[in-house]
Design an enzyme around this catalytic site. Structure first.
Site, PDB file in Angstrom:
ATOM      1  N   CYS A 153      40.621  42.141  37.879  1.00  0.00           N
ATOM      2  CA  CYS A 153      39.786  41.926  37.895  1.00  0.00           C
ATOM      3  C   CYS A 153      38.520  43.001  37.260  1.00  0.00           C
ATOM      4  O   CYS A 153      38.061  43.659  37.627  1.00  0.00           O
ATOM      5  CB  CYS A 153      39.437  41.880  40.278  1.00  0.00           C
ATOM      6  SG  CYS A 153      37.369  41.539  39.969  1.00  0.00           S
ATOM      7  N   PRO A 154      37.303  42.501  36.214  1.00  0.00           N
ATOM      8  CA  PRO A 154      36.889  43.067  35.738  1.00  0.00           C
ATOM      9  C   PRO A 154      34.975  43.347  36.624  1.00  0.00           C
ATOM     10  O   PRO A 154      34.973  44.646  36.126  1.00  0.00           O
ATOM     11  CB  PRO A 154      35.829  41.861  34.604  1.00  0.00           C
ATOM     12  CG  PRO A 154      36.200  40.087  35.508  1.00  0.00           C
ATOM     13  CD  PRO A 154      37.946  40.987  36.047  1.00  0.00           C
TER      14      PRO A 154
END
Length: 362
Positions: A153-154
Site C-alpha cells: 500500500c503506497p
C-alpha cells in the site's frame, strides 16, 4: 554499484510522499474542524462539546491504527525455511530446473507446506533464497518475502500482510468513521455558508472545503473497506482473490476458508473486547494456516486403488496418505471421524486388488 544504491535511496524517500500528503490533510482537517468550525462558527456551547468529544475519539483511533499500519514491519519467513548451506550451494550450481526441484523437495519434506506453484512445484524465492511458506509472496517494493502478503500500500508506505493486516482494516474503518462524522456534522454549516445564511468569514473556505474533502475520501474508503471486509469473511488475501492458491491437485479459492466466524477470528483474534483496538490479536504465526481438505486433492480423492502382490495381505499395505493430511489439516472432531472411517474400509480382502473408498469432504 553506487548509482544503484543512490537510486534505491531516492525511491525510498519518494515513497513517503503519499504518507506525508495524508498527514498534511489530516492535520489541516483537525485545524479546520476544531478551530474554524467548533471555535469560530458554532455558537452553541453544548454542540461544541459534543462535537469535540466524538471528533477526538475518532481522530485518536484513526491516527493510532494508521501509525501501527505504517511502522509495524512485515513478517518474514523464519530460518527453518532457508536452505541448508550445502543444499543452497548445490541448488545454485544446478542448471537443470528438475534437479533444482529435487533439492527443494528434499528440503521441504519437514516443512508444513500445502500450496504449490501453478506447475505443482515447490514455491521458492530466488531473491530471498527461502522456500516460501503458504500464502507468502515476494514484495518487489519492500524487496522481501512477506508472510500472508495482501498487497503493498503506497498510502502507508508498507507491505500489508500477516503482521499488520488487522491494523490496516481498523485504519480503513476509523478513517471511514472519521470522514463520515466530519461530513455529517459539517453539512448544515456547509449549506448555511452556501446559501449565505451565515456571513462570510475566514472560516467559510475551511468549512466548504472540509465537507468536499470528507465526502470524497468517504466514498473512496467505503468501497475499499467493503472489499476487505469481504476478503476477511472469505479468508482470502487480495493476491488470492485474483489468483487462487494452488494445492496438490489444483487451485482452490476457498482452500483456507474455515467458515465465517473462524475466518474473522483468524484476523481479529478470539477475544472480542480487543477487536476494535489496534493491538496484535491475530491468530497463528503467519507461517502455517489451518485449511480445509481440497475436494480434488489426490490425497483426498474419493477412490484409491492399490495394487498388491499375491503374497501380501491387506494388513501389509502401507497406510493411505489421507491420514497424514487429515491430522495436519482437520480439526480434532473431523480427524476422529475420518480415521474411524479409514479403519473400517482398510480391512483384509481375498482379491489381489484392494479398493479403499473414502467419502470426500464437501
Amino acid at each position: 554499484m553506487a548509482p544503484t544504491h543512490v537510486l534505491r535511496c531516492c525511491q525510498r524517500t519518494l515513497a513517503w510522499i503519499p504518507v506525508i500528503f495524508i498527514a498534511a490533510v489530516v492535520c489541516w482537517s483537525y485545524y479546520a474542524y476544531v478551530v474554524e468550525l467548533c471555535l469560530y462558527t458554532i455558537i452553541s456551547i453544548g454542540e461544541k462539546i459534543v462535537y469535540m468529544i466524538f471528533f477526538h475519539l475518532f481522530f485518536i483511533m484513526f491516527v493510532w491504527s494508521y501509525w501501527k499500519t505504517i511502522y509495524i514491519q512485515p513478517a518474514n519467513p523464519s530460518k527453518e525455511f532457508c536452505l541448508p548451506k550445502v543444499e543452497k550451494e548445490r541448488y545454485e550450481k544446478e542448471e537443470r530446473p528438475e534437479n533444482q526441484q529435487e533439492i527443494l523437495w528434499r528440503a521441504a519434506t519437514s516443512l508444513p507446506l500445502y500450496t504449490r506453484t501453478g506447475a505443482g512445484a515447490i514455491r521458492y524465492c530466488d531473491r530471498c533464497q527461502v522456500i516460501k511458506p503458504d500464502r507468502c509472496h515476494h514484495c518487489s517494493a519492500c524487496d522481501m518475502c512477506v508472510l500472508k502478503m495482501d498487497h503493498h500500500c503506497p498510502w502507508v508506505n508498507n507491505c500489508v500482510g500477516f503482521s499488520n493486516y488487522k491494523f490496516f482494516i481498523l485504519f480503513l474503518a476509523y478513517s471511514l468513521l472519521y470522514c463520515l462524522f466530519i461530513a455529517a456534522t459539517v453539512l448544515q454549516y456547509f449549506i448555511k455558508f452556501w446559501t449565505n445564511e451565515l456571513k462570510d468569514t475566514h472560516a467559510k473556505f475551511h468549512v466548504l472545503f472540509l465537507f468536499f474533502v470528507a465526502a470524497m475520501f468517504c466514498i473512496s474508503i467505503l468501497s475499499l473497506f467493503s472489499y476487505h471486509l469481504w476478503l476477511v469473511g472469505k479468508n482470502r488475501s487480495t493476491i488470492e482473490a485474483f489468483r487462487a492458491p494452488v494445492f496438490r491437485a489444483g487451485s482452490d479459492k476457498n482452500g483456507f476458508s474455515l467458515g465465517f466466524r473462524k475466518n474473522i477470528a483468524q484476523v481479529f483474534g478470539d477475544q472480542k473486547k480487543f477487536w476494535l483496538l489496534p493491538v496484535c490479536t491475530s491468530q497463528g504465526d503467519g507461517l502455517t494456516f489451518p485449511t480445509r481438505l481440497v475436494s480434488a486433492d489426490v490425497e483426498q480423492q474419493a477412490t484409491v486403488t492399490l495394487q498388491q502382490e499375491p503374497s501380501k495381505s491387506a494388513a501389509e499395505v502401507p497406510e493411505s496418505p489421507v491420514s497424514e493430511s487429515q491430522n495436519r489439516l482437520l480439526s480434532s472432531e473431523q480427524n476422529a471421524n475420518n480415521v474411524a472411517e479409514h479403519q473400517e474400509t482398510n480391512t483384509p480382502a481375498e482379491s489381489e486388488t484392494i479398493t479403499i473408498s473414502i467419502e470426500s469432504e464437501s
